[in-house]
Enzyme design. Sequence first.
Site, short mmCIF file in Angstrom:
data_model
loop_
_atom_site.label_atom_id
_atom_site.label_comp_id
_atom_site.label_asym_id
_atom_site.label_seq_id
_atom_site.Cartn_x
_atom_site.Cartn_y
_atom_site.Cartn_z
N GLU A 117 0.91 -1.17 0.05
CA GLU A 117 -0.03 0.11 -0.06
C GLU A 117 0.95 1.34 0.05
OE1 GLU A 117 -2.33 -0.11 3.48
OE2 GLU A 117 -3.00 -2.07 3.19
N LYS A 119 2.40 4.56 1.20
CA LYS A 119 2.40 5.21 2.67
C LYS A 119 2.02 6.48 2.66
CE LYS A 119 4.99 5.27 6.84
NZ LYS A 119 4.73 6.74 7.22
N ASP A 121 0.95 10.42 3.37
CA ASP A 121 1.66 11.40 4.22
C ASP A 121 0.55 12.37 4.82
OD1 ASP A 121 3.71 12.44 5.37
OD2 ASP A 121 4.54 13.66 3.68
N TYR A 228 -7.01 2.33 5.97
CA TYR A 228 -6.09 1.00 5.77
C TYR A 228 -6.10 0.07 6.70
CZ TYR A 228 -3.21 4.24 8.72
OH TYR A 228 -2.89 4.96 9.65
N LYS A 317 10.56 3.47 2.83
CA LYS A 317 10.53 4.78 2.58
C LYS A 317 11.29 5.31 1.44
CE LYS A 317 9.27 7.63 5.62
NZ LYS A 317 9.68 7.63 7.08
N CYS A 411 25.72 43.67 14.35
CA CYS A 411 24.14 43.57 13.68
C CYS A 411 24.15 44.14 12.28
CB CYS A 411 23.35 43.82 14.52
SG CYS A 411 21.68 43.50 13.73
N CYS A 414 20.76 46.91 12.71
CA CYS A 414 21.10 48.11 13.68
C CYS A 414 22.46 48.43 14.34
CB CYS A 414 20.20 47.96 14.85
SG CYS A 414 20.92 46.71 16.00
N CYS A 429 22.47 39.55 18.59
CA CYS A 429 22.42 41.23 18.47
C CYS A 429 22.06 41.78 19.88
CB CYS A 429 21.63 41.53 17.37
SG CYS A 429 21.08 43.24 17.35
N CYS A 435 16.43 47.45 17.34
CA CYS A 435 16.88 46.80 16.11
C CYS A 435 15.61 46.71 15.22
CB CYS A 435 17.65 45.55 16.60
SG CYS A 435 17.77 44.52 14.84
S1 IVH Z 1 -0.66 0.92 8.75
C1 IVH Z 1 0.21 -1.05 12.70
N1 IVH Z 1 -0.90 1.60 6.38
O1 IVH Z 1 2.19 5.73 8.81
C2 IVH Z 1 0.15 -0.44 11.51
N2 IVH Z 1 0.12 3.17 8.02
O2 IVH Z 1 4.55 5.48 10.29
C3 IVH Z 1 0.12 1.00 11.45
N3 IVH Z 1 0.43 5.26 7.35
O3 IVH Z 1 0.75 6.03 12.05
C4 IVH Z 1 -0.56 1.63 10.40
N4 IVH Z 1 -0.16 5.13 5.15
O4 IVH Z 1 -0.44 7.46 10.04
C5 IVH Z 1 -0.58 1.82 7.72
N5 IVH Z 1 -1.27 2.26 3.99
C6 IVH Z 1 -0.62 2.56 5.26
C7 IVH Z 1 -0.26 3.93 5.73
C8 IVH Z 1 -0.17 3.99 7.02
C9 IVH Z 1 0.22 6.02 6.00
C10 IVH Z 1 1.06 5.93 8.39
C11 IVH Z 1 0.21 5.85 9.56
C12 IVH Z 1 1.08 5.44 10.82
C13 IVH Z 1 2.60 5.83 10.25
C14 IVH Z 1 3.45 4.92 10.79
#
Ligand code: IVH
Length: 674
Positions: A117, A119, A121, A228, A317, A411, A414, A429, A435
């Site tokens: 999935e 991740k 943000d 999720y 990541k 500075c 001033c 400063c 200033c």
């Molecule tokens: S699963 C125990 N799925 O990432 C499982 N988290 O770094 C935890 N996040 O706090 C969550 N996309 O806010 C899961 N597809 C995804 C996600 C996801 C973003 C975030 C979530 C979590 C953080 C952890």
Amino acid sequence: MVSKNIRDRHQLLCTEIQHHNALYYTDDSPEISDYEYDQLINELLSLESKFPELVTPNSPSQRVGSKPLDEFSQIEHQMPMLSLSNGFSAEDILGFDQRLHKETDIDQSEVFEYMAEPKLDGLAVSIMYEDQRLVYAATRGDGRVGEDITHNVKTIKSVPLALPKEAPRRLEVRGEIFMPFKGFDQLNASQLAKNKKAFVNPRNAAAGSLRQLDSRITAKRHLDIFVYSIGVNSDAEFAVTQSQALENLKIFGFPVCPLVEVVQGVDGCLNYYEQMEIKRPTLDYEIDGIVYKLNDLKLQQVAGFIAKAPRWALAHKFPAQEKSTIVREIDVQVGRTGAITPVARLEPVFVGGVTVSNVTLHNKTEIARLGIREGDTVIVRRAGDVIPQIVSVNLSKRTNDSVEFHFPSNCPVCNSPVIAEGDGAISRCTGGLICAAQVKQAITHFVSRKAMNIDGLGEKIVEQLVEKSLIETVADIYSLTHEQLKELEGFGEKSATNALESITKSKETELGRLLFALGIPQVGESTAQLLAQSFGTINKLASSDAQTLMALPDIGPVVAENIVAFFNAPHNADVIKLLLDRGVSYEVIDVDSVVDPNSLPLNGKTVVLTGSFSSMSRAEAKKKLQQLGAKVTSSVSKKTSLVIIGQDAGSKATKAEELGVNTTDEEGLIAMLN
Ligand code: IVH
């Protein structure tokens, strides 16, 4: 039985209000006045209170923002909200998969099925449904206790307020709330138009929007959600795999990220990751990696958890992004309290999704570490929402034109001398309130809510006031005229009148606020309160010495020196005199009983307040306790002397119990204050 007439009227009201909501919240172009809108809402609410059967989840009474709350209450998660372990390379993913085979005692040759999935943000949220109705929504908080953001989450159109009958009787759904780029751009454009600060990225904007006490503001922001996972769930048969759980959530009406995919083994994971890296720039929301989850929920249980993260999932990541560019020049910025920060001005580069043209170099030590010069070629990194930084200088590209940087001894704004503080890392400063660079920021701080609490003087206005020389020091705020104000860009008759009223109102203040407002280096709100309680008048404080100051709890040598230096600077004394001459006044505190903190009954005691009290607000209780010499802090530790537990107290009460800290209730508090 509700008559047809009433049903029709209710339906008409719903349609009307929905129409005006769209105009107001989405298009920003209301057709009716707030008063007329309120009339419609009031009629709807009164009908619904007489005939509760009219309340459907889709009624506007259930969806769009409501009046501001005073503060967020806390919600204890019934199952902890965990975080994820991180991986950065193919080896990390291989290691994760191998460990999982070991932990579940399954032969390495067997290929695991993973759910891959994006991740997202944004911010994690837990949404609880009981009897198919949304009952509350909470932030992740510390994983155990979060903040109640129900009123704001309900304004997100894609969050279902009710579920179909087939849904479990109790179901907690977890997901990520985020702001799509489009909504982010619109929000920032409107922030700038209103002379307000732009948000640095969609995540911060989403967080800021969710943390609004006034959900009418949240409703105007374009937030969205992908779910999720599930938390608490009364139906043991709900799903056997993560993919099935997501399918079911989709059927119940929840938005699930359309890019999720079941993949086979490490190869499947890495392949998905590569595809998403390519897709990422085309998405209309930010993702910062991929999450792999063991698809089989039973196997997940076998794998279990380590500390704060599941063993069965990993966040892979995306790498921090780095780009090369040239340093045009290095100059310094002067902060509110005079702190001098070197900044590298760069040839703008697009890195990690934003254009970077300025990067802080923090201090002398950092400049020495990098060995950076003007004209150098450098590597800039920006990871997630972390502020951009310079990672290194590419010495092979250094030319003869490169110029070494020397920290200024005066500075640049001033010309007052710059002094080194502490171990030399901070340069400051000494210009204080004369200033110009400091003045703009000093004014913004002076008018802020916890200081003098003056409305209407936003950053753009302050800038004009200083640039037009209408204000040189904070004392000049009190000689501004209506004539001067109404001429400012962004101001008119009405806003000038309002600002002036607010300025006048602020004259009657409290000593603690005034001291905080002056912006003495390292004197925050609570130190300012302490000083007010201990000295009672500004003159007594101004004539005290470092030794006396250090006798107070929490005041160390550096803060004491800062206070003495501030009051000894003649220009600061002038400003204070002017403020008082122009009508700023405060109630003198009777310090006979408090000048010696050692004589106070609660001297040396650290107290934590939690929950709410019926006879006074938490702020009042805090103040009264401080007057008796207590230090009031917000978190419970072994050092806490006493926790005072009000109604609906959350985790702090539990923590006190765990640590064996003394506790009392509102009655105990009142007895103590008496
Ligand atoms: S699963 C125990 N799925 O990432 C499982 N988290 O770094 C935890 N996040 O706090 C969550 N996309 O806010 C899961 N597809 C995804 C996600 C996801 C973003 C975030 C979530 C979590 C953080 C952890």
